[in-house]
Scaffold this motif. Structure first.
Motif, mmCIF file in Angstrom:
data_model
loop_
_atom_site.group_PDB
_atom_site.id
_atom_site.type_symbol
_atom_site.label_atom_id
_atom_site.label_comp_id
_atom_site.label_asym_id
_atom_site.label_seq_id
_atom_site.Cartn_x
_atom_site.Cartn_y
_atom_site.Cartn_z
ATOM 1 N N LEU A 192 -38.604 -139.749 49.161
ATOM 2 C CA LEU A 192 -37.623 -140.800 48.930
ATOM 3 C C LEU A 192 -37.868 -141.959 49.882
ATOM 4 N N SER A 193 -37.693 -143.149 49.362
ATOM 5 C CA SER A 193 -37.863 -144.333 50.202
ATOM 6 C C SER A 193 -36.702 -144.419 51.193
ATOM 7 N N ASP A 194 -36.883 -145.220 52.228
ATOM 8 C CA ASP A 194 -35.817 -145.423 53.216
ATOM 9 C C ASP A 194 -34.560 -145.967 52.558
ATOM 10 N N ASP A 195 -34.727 -146.879 51.585
ATOM 11 C CA ASP A 195 -33.570 -147.461 50.897
ATOM 12 C C ASP A 195 -32.766 -146.386 50.166
ATOM 13 N N ILE A 196 -33.466 -145.502 49.471
ATOM 14 C CA ILE A 196 -32.779 -144.443 48.725
ATOM 15 C C ILE A 196 -32.115 -143.469 49.686
ATOM 16 N N GLN A 197 -32.796 -143.110 50.773
ATOM 17 C CA GLN A 197 -32.202 -142.215 51.770
ATOM 18 C C GLN A 197 -30.931 -142.823 52.347
ATOM 19 N N THR A 198 -30.976 -144.114 52.649
ATOM 20 C CA THR A 198 -29.812 -144.807 53.202
ATOM 21 C C THR A 198 -28.655 -144.789 52.215
ATOM 22 N N ILE A 199 -28.952 -145.032 50.956
ATOM 23 C CA ILE A 199 -27.908 -145.015 49.924
ATOM 24 C C ILE A 199 -27.299 -143.623 49.802
ATOM 25 N N LEU A 200 -28.153 -142.584 49.770
ATOM 26 C CA LEU A 200 -27.655 -141.214 49.667
ATOM 27 C C LEU A 200 -26.764 -140.852 50.850
ATOM 28 N N ILE A 201 -27.180 -141.232 52.039
ATOM 29 C CA ILE A 201 -26.386 -140.935 53.231
ATOM 30 C C ILE A 201 -25.053 -141.653 53.171
ATOM 31 N N GLU A 202 -25.064 -142.910 52.745
ATOM 32 C CA GLU A 202 -23.811 -143.663 52.636
ATOM 33 C C GLU A 202 -22.898 -143.055 51.573
ATOM 34 N N MET A 203 -23.472 -142.608 50.461
ATOM 35 C CA MET A 203 -22.669 -141.964 49.414
ATOM 36 C C MET A 203 -22.013 -140.692 49.944
ATOM 37 N N ARG A 204 -22.758 -139.898 50.704
ATOM 38 C CA ARG A 204 -22.198 -138.676 51.287
ATOM 39 C C ARG A 204 -21.059 -139.011 52.243
ATOM 40 N N ALA A 205 -21.243 -140.069 53.037
ATOM 41 C CA ALA A 205 -20.197 -140.462 53.982
ATOM 42 C C ALA A 205 -18.932 -140.886 53.243
ATOM 43 N N ILE A 206 -19.103 -141.630 52.173
ATOM 44 C CA ILE A 206 -17.946 -142.059 51.373
ATOM 45 C C ILE A 206 -17.249 -140.850 50.768
ATOM 46 N N LYS A 207 -18.040 -139.904 50.249
ATOM 47 C CA LYS A 207 -17.465 -138.690 49.656
ATOM 48 C C LYS A 207 -16.683 -137.895 50.696
ATOM 49 N N THR A 208 -17.236 -137.783 51.892
ATOM 50 C CA THR A 208 -16.551 -137.081 52.984
ATOM 51 C C THR A 208 -15.252 -137.788 53.340
ATOM 52 N N ASP A 209 -15.304 -139.113 53.451
ATOM 53 C CA ASP A 209 -14.093 -139.890 53.756
ATOM 54 C C ASP A 209 -13.037 -139.715 52.666
ATOM 55 N N MET A 210 -13.470 -139.699 51.425
ATOM 56 C CA MET A 210 -12.523 -139.525 50.315
ATOM 57 C C MET A 210 -11.848 -138.156 50.390
ATOM 58 N N ASN A 211 -12.629 -137.129 50.705
ATOM 59 C CA ASN A 211 -12.053 -135.783 50.820
ATOM 60 C C ASN A 211 -11.059 -135.713 51.967
ATOM 61 N N ARG A 212 -11.392 -136.330 53.101
ATOM 62 C CA ARG A 212 -10.464 -136.349 54.232
ATOM 63 C C ARG A 212 -9.188 -137.103 53.880
ATOM 64 N N THR A 213 -9.331 -138.219 53.190
ATOM 65 C CA THR A 213 -8.168 -139.007 52.788
ATOM 66 C C THR A 213 -7.300 -138.219 51.815
ATOM 67 N N ALA A 214 -7.934 -137.511 50.890
ATOM 68 C CA ALA A 214 -7.167 -136.693 49.937
ATOM 69 C C ALA A 214 -6.406 -135.590 50.677
#
Length: 130
Positions: free
Chosen positions: A93-115
């Protein structure tokens, strides 16, 4: 052009995958459907789906059974470190894709904590209204 981080990317590691992602990947690698694994674990299909979607996590006894049935280590299942299934056959995976995946995981984690916080506040409100 590949760089060093592309070749060292840990597909199921803590920066790339959640607990649910690892359960799903290991289940697929074991060649089981959700229905088959849930039946073998003695749980409802919706329970397994919740685990794979990171909406809940198994209790210790089911977690131990899960590691045995999926042929992975407990540390790997919980953190991505340890003995797990082979990584999927994908191109680096390119650095751009890795960065996007990591950011998506962080958002998902934040959403779960908020829920979770919202659920606790709703419970407090119900208790306060009694």
């Amino acid at each position: 052009m590949e760089n060093e981080s592309d070749t060292n990317f840990d597909w199921y590691g803590p920066d790339a995958a959640t607990f649910g992602d690892r359960v799903l990947g290991a289940r697929e690698k074991a060649g089981m459907t959700q229905a088959q694994l849930s039946r073998r674990l003695g749980i409802k299909l919706t329970t397994l789906q919740a685990w794979e979607e990171d909406r809940s996590e198994p209790r210790a006894n089911k977690l131990q059974m899960l590691t045995g049935m999926l042929n992975v280590s407990l540390p790997w299942l919980l953190s991505g470190e340890g003995i797990g299934p082979e990584e999927p056959n994908t191109a680096p995976l390119s650095d751009d894709i890795q960065t996007i995946l990591i950011e998506m995981r962080a958002i998902k984690t934040d959403m779960n904590r908020t829920a979770d916080r919202l659920s606790k506040l709703e419970k407090k409100l119900r208790l306060a209204m009694k």
